[in-house]
Design an enzyme around this catalytic site. Structure first.
Site, short mmCIF file in Angstrom:
data_model
loop_
_atom_site.label_atom_id
_atom_site.label_comp_id
_atom_site.label_asym_id
_atom_site.label_seq_id
_atom_site.Cartn_x
_atom_site.Cartn_y
_atom_site.Cartn_z
N HIS A 1 -0.41 3.74 -8.16
CA HIS A 1 -1.27 4.87 -7.79
C HIS A 1 -2.61 4.86 -8.54
O HIS A 1 -3.19 5.92 -8.82
CB HIS A 1 -0.57 6.20 -8.07
N THR B 1 -1.43 5.97 2.56
CA THR B 1 -2.72 5.30 2.72
C THR B 1 -2.73 4.41 3.95
O THR B 1 -1.70 4.15 4.56
CB THR B 1 -3.06 4.45 1.48
N LEU C 1 0.87 -1.18 0.00
CA LEU C 1 0.00 0.00 0.00
C LEU C 1 0.90 1.22 0.00
O LEU C 1 1.96 1.22 0.63
CB LEU C 1 -0.89 0.04 1.25
N ASP C 2 0.47 2.27 -0.68
CA ASP C 2 1.24 3.52 -0.67
C ASP C 2 1.40 4.02 0.75
O ASP C 2 0.51 3.87 1.59
CB ASP C 2 0.53 4.59 -1.51
N ARG C 3 2.51 4.66 1.02
CA ARG C 3 2.81 5.15 2.37
C ARG C 3 1.72 6.07 2.93
O ARG C 3 1.37 5.96 4.11
CB ARG C 3 4.17 5.87 2.37
#
Length: 230
Positions: free
Chosen positions: A167, A71, A67-69
């Site tokens: 993304h 989020t 997961l993106d940082r």
């Protein structure tokens, strides 16, 4: 709502068995180590396993997805080398159902719909760009969304992914004029105080690749006034 099995330091364990551990990532945590040198969530999970089971030596842990940082939400790790390729296969074959919640600035023109774009990543600024037709080095991206609640100043969307691109949710929602709250990179007008964005990996469903048990986990929402209004 999933029962929280463990809550130590920055680790919230939502499901665990001999092969799999599922945790609720906080905003700002990184799943794997990067150039920042910050301690990744994977190391925290390893330390948790080592301590809980008094394991000598190194602890095995396989990263299944990321997961993106900025989020929050569900992250699955493999506790055994046996289950890692099986979990990877589930992701490739799309036999894992993932649902995200996003709080966006503007209401989509349609209450629900499907977005199909071709995304191209620019590694220089770590950003993806959405195109309506295929271009060189682009990848097809498909997501389904629906508006599930109107908040005072925002809208809560539920998103289901068909593809897993860089993304993807952030980029595709921005492309229809619905940037995610706090996401400066994709068009929101100001950042959140915690430098995160209001995108949460909310729910996951799959058949356990070893036990064949049906797994269904829901991640509690972060504690902030906007999410609490949901």
């Amino acid at each position: 709502m999933s029962k929280i099995l463990s809550y130590k330091s920055n680790l919230i364990v939502l499901y665990e068995d001999n092969h799999i551990i599922i945790v609720n990532k906080r905003v700002g945590d990184i799943v794997q180590g990067d150039k920042t040198g910050d301690k990744p969530l994977s190391d925290v999970v390893k330390a948790y396993i080592k301590n809980k089971y008094n394991k000598p030596g190194n602890v095995y842990l396989g990263t299944v997805h990321r997961l993106d940082r900025p989020t929050s939400g569900l992250v699955i790790f493999a506790k055994t080398s046996k289950v890692l390729p099986r979990l990877n296969k589930l992701f490739v074959s799309k036999d894992i159902s993932k649902t995200y919640w996003a709080i966006v600035k503007n209401e989509p023109q349609k209450t629900e719909g499907t977005l199909v774009n071709w995304l191209k990543k620019n590694p220089k600024n770590n950003k993806s760009y959405a195109h309506n037709k295929e271009i060189t080095d682009s990848k097809k991206a498909i997501l389904h969304y629906k508006t599930i609640k109107k908040l005072d100043n925002y809208f809560l969307l539920e998103i289901n992914l068909e593809t897993g691109r860089h993304h993807q949710i952030r980029c595709q929602l921005s492309s229809i004029g619905c940037p995610i709250k706090g996401d400066l990179k994709y068009g929101f007008d100001r950042s959140n105080k915690d430098a995160g964005i209001h995108l949460h990996a909310r729910e996951i469903k799959f058949v356990h690749p070893v036990s064949n048990k049906h797994i269904h986990v829901i991640a509690p929402l972060p504690k902030d006034p906007i999410w609490e209004a949901c």
